[in-house]
Scaffold this active site. Structure first.
Site, PDB file in Angstrom:
ATOM      1  N   PHE A 147      20.874  51.941  48.232  1.00  0.00           N
ATOM      2  CA  PHE A 147      22.305  51.721  48.020  1.00  0.00           C
ATOM      3  C   PHE A 147      23.061  52.780  48.804  1.00  0.00           C
ATOM      4  O   PHE A 147      22.942  53.972  48.539  1.00  0.00           O
ATOM      5  CB  PHE A 147      22.716  51.793  46.541  1.00  0.00           C
ATOM      6  CG  PHE A 147      24.186  51.515  46.375  1.00  0.00           C
ATOM      7  CD1 PHE A 147      24.655  50.209  46.361  1.00  0.00           C
ATOM      8  CD2 PHE A 147      25.100  52.542  46.299  1.00  0.00           C
ATOM      9  CE1 PHE A 147      26.021  49.938  46.258  1.00  0.00           C
ATOM     10  CE2 PHE A 147      26.471  52.290  46.198  1.00  0.00           C
ATOM     11  CZ  PHE A 147      26.923  50.986  46.178  1.00  0.00           C
ATOM     12  N   ASP A 232      21.071  60.636  51.926  1.00  0.00           N
ATOM     13  CA  ASP A 232      22.259  60.221  51.171  1.00  0.00           C
ATOM     14  C   ASP A 232      22.140  60.851  49.786  1.00  0.00           C
ATOM     15  O   ASP A 232      21.416  60.357  48.923  1.00  0.00           O
ATOM     16  CB  ASP A 232      22.327  58.690  51.089  1.00  0.00           C
ATOM     17  CG  ASP A 232      23.548  58.223  50.293  1.00  0.00           C
ATOM     18  OD1 ASP A 232      24.177  59.045  49.603  1.00  0.00           O
ATOM     19  OD2 ASP A 232      23.856  57.008  50.353  1.00  0.00           O
ATOM     20  N   LYS A 261      31.212  61.683  45.782  1.00  0.00           N
ATOM     21  CA  LYS A 261      31.284  61.655  44.319  1.00  0.00           C
ATOM     22  C   LYS A 261      31.691  63.007  43.705  1.00  0.00           C
ATOM     23  O   LYS A 261      32.873  63.313  43.667  1.00  0.00           O
ATOM     24  CB  LYS A 261      29.970  61.127  43.740  1.00  0.00           C
ATOM     25  CG  LYS A 261      29.785  59.640  44.096  1.00  0.00           C
ATOM     26  CD  LYS A 261      28.814  58.901  43.233  1.00  0.00           C
ATOM     27  CE  LYS A 261      28.966  57.395  43.440  1.00  0.00           C
ATOM     28  NZ  LYS A 261      27.817  56.739  44.023  1.00  0.00           N
TER      29      LYS A 261
HETATM   30  C1  PLP Z   1      28.035  55.751  45.175  1.00  0.00           C
HETATM   31  C2  PLP Z   1      27.123  55.820  46.316  1.00  0.00           C
HETATM   32  C3  PLP Z   1      27.545  55.497  47.619  1.00  0.00           C
HETATM   33  C4  PLP Z   1      28.916  54.950  47.920  1.00  0.00           C
HETATM   34  O1  PLP Z   1      29.954  55.789  47.546  1.00  0.00           O
HETATM   35  P1  PLP Z   1      31.422  55.182  47.368  1.00  0.00           P
HETATM   36  O2  PLP Z   1      32.286  56.373  47.099  1.00  0.00           O
HETATM   37  O3  PLP Z   1      31.361  54.222  46.208  1.00  0.00           O
HETATM   38  O4  PLP Z   1      31.765  54.475  48.630  1.00  0.00           O
HETATM   39  C5  PLP Z   1      26.646  55.653  48.648  1.00  0.00           C
HETATM   40  N1  PLP Z   1      25.393  56.084  48.435  1.00  0.00           N
HETATM   41  C6  PLP Z   1      24.950  56.403  47.201  1.00  0.00           C
HETATM   42  C7  PLP Z   1      23.551  56.904  47.015  1.00  0.00           C
HETATM   43  C8  PLP Z   1      25.790  56.258  46.093  1.00  0.00           C
HETATM   44  O5  PLP Z   1      25.327  56.532  44.865  1.00  0.00           O
END
Ligand code: PLP
Length: 407
Positions: A147, A232, A261
């Protein structure tokens, strides 16, 4: 006209959302009005322990007073300059990130998905300008179950049909391999491979922890084949797993680190790509940008959010409380539980398929004052703010136990 001064019930707010909003979410029906630390309160005054933390964006706890003060103070000075001009906040933010992480450069964006896009662009640029891959031919390897956000490119390499359906055509140049399999990475590399993009723990896939040594093997393979390791850590980073970054558990330093985040403690969307000069140093004026990226309000909020995380020792608390919470969950002798797993305060309880899906358990927990969300149908994710205490975990366990033991 909707009169905002009229007192409404939860149901009325739910009806408003459902009547006028796009239905791209299926939220639990709890209408939150206030929050403080690990607790949230709904419009009827019921209190809940938050075990989702806005997908780990409020690691520092809801409405942390120091971050709030930074937001208020900066909002009286200047909020947005655009990057056409400089601000007194941005350089200080960069320096703080550098001092904390050791990366030489920072590129600030807003949402996580934008930061991932930025990292992918940086990796392609590096591939063409440093590695010498023929223009337009760069390949990036990604993992099944990934994701990385909801933009057209980040869904282009998703393995989740619902994320992609009717959103094509997709961005080419990505190769999917199984998660947790370092040999599959080595086998997928071609002369045009420029990068491997990976989550050190897959959050949205249902808190999937790779086998021990995986990240270290990945690091080694990336170095040997001269491809960039992009981590990520938007969800796993900034203390969530009990270390600053989840990669730290294996002493691995990715070439490119993506954060978001909790970088703002939940006050404001702030994300960033971190790397050394060899990658981010390739950007030239005009190559890339964002009107709001790196704005003074964001920078001031992020500076406070990072300071709080470190100075209030939240990362060590996440390690200690995470271990305790996970151990206690593992001791629940429920016929529904298939596995309890996680790192730090990112914990997944996978239920057997016969349990009928995690949603009904999340709803039962809500009725008892605990907010968590099912992930991928059969997994309950427990990821409270990192400021949670042992007493609060015990309070939660008293409610989680009977729910996991229900018929
Ligand atoms: C939440 C998340 C994203 C995307 O972040 P947004 O601020 O919602 O665009 C990307 N990668 C990971 C692992 C995430 O948990």
């Amino acid at each position: 006209m909707v009169d905002a001064t009229v007192v409404r019930t939860s149901q009325e707010y739910i009806d408003l959302e459902d009547r006028y909003g796009a239905h791209n979410y299926h939220p639990l029906d709890v209408v939150i009005e206030e929050a403080d630390g690990v607790w949230v309160t709904d419009v009827e005054g019921r209190r809940y322990l938050d075990c989702l933390s806005a997908y780990s964006a409020v690691n520092q706890g809801h409405c942390h007073p120091r971050i709030r003060q930074a937001l208020i103070d900066q909002s009286y000075k200047v909020t947005l300059t655009s990057r056409a001009f400089r601000s007194d906040q941005l350089g200080l933010f960069y320096k703080q990130v550098h001092d904390l992480t050791g990366y030489e450069r920072v590129l600030p964006m807003n949402s996580g998905a934008e930061a991932v896009e930025t990292a992918l662009k940086a990796a392609r640029k590096w591939g063409y300008e440093v590695k010498g891959v023929p223009d337009g031919q760069a390949e990036i390897i990604v993992c099944g179950g990934n994701f990385h956000g909801r933009t057209t490119t980040t869904i282009s390499f998703s393995s989740e049909p619902a994320y992609r359906r009717h959103f094509g055509p997709f961005t080419p140049g990505f190769t999917l391999i199984p998660y947790g399999d370092a040999q599959a990475l080595e086998a997928a590399i071609t002369p045009n491979t420029v990068a491997f993009l990976v989550e050190p723990v897959q959050g949205e896939a249902g808190v999937v922890v790779p086998p021990p040594g995986y990240l270290r093997s990945v690091r080694q393979i990336c170095t040997e084949h001269r491809i960039l390791m992009l981590a990520d850590e938007i969800q796993t980073g900034l203390g969530r797993t009990g270390r600053l970054f989840a990669c730290d558990h294996e002493d691995v330093r990715p070439d490119v680190m993506i954060i978001g985040k909790a970088l703002s403690g939940g006050f404001y969307p702030v994300s960033a790509v971190l790397s050394d000069d060899d990658v981010l140093g390739l950007f030239r004026p005009g190559d890339h940008g964002s009107t709001f990226g790196g704005n003074p309000l964001a920078a001031a909020v992020a500076r406070a959010a990072l300071a709080v995380l470190v100075e209030e020792d939240m990362i060590a608390n996440a390690a200690a409380m995470g271990e305790y919470f996970q151990d206690q969950l593992a001791e629940i002798n429920s016929p529904h539980i298939k596995e309890v797993r996680g790192r730090g305060l990112l914990i997944g309880v996978e239920l057997k398929h016969e349990a009928g899906g995690a949603r009904r358990f999340a709803e039962a927990l809500r009725d008892r004052g605990i907010l968590c969300k099912e992930t991928h149908q059969h997994v309950l994710r427990f990821a409270p703010p990192l400021v949670i205490t042992r007493e609060e975990i015990d309070w939660a366990l008293e409610r989680i136990r009977p729910v996991l033991l229900m018929e």
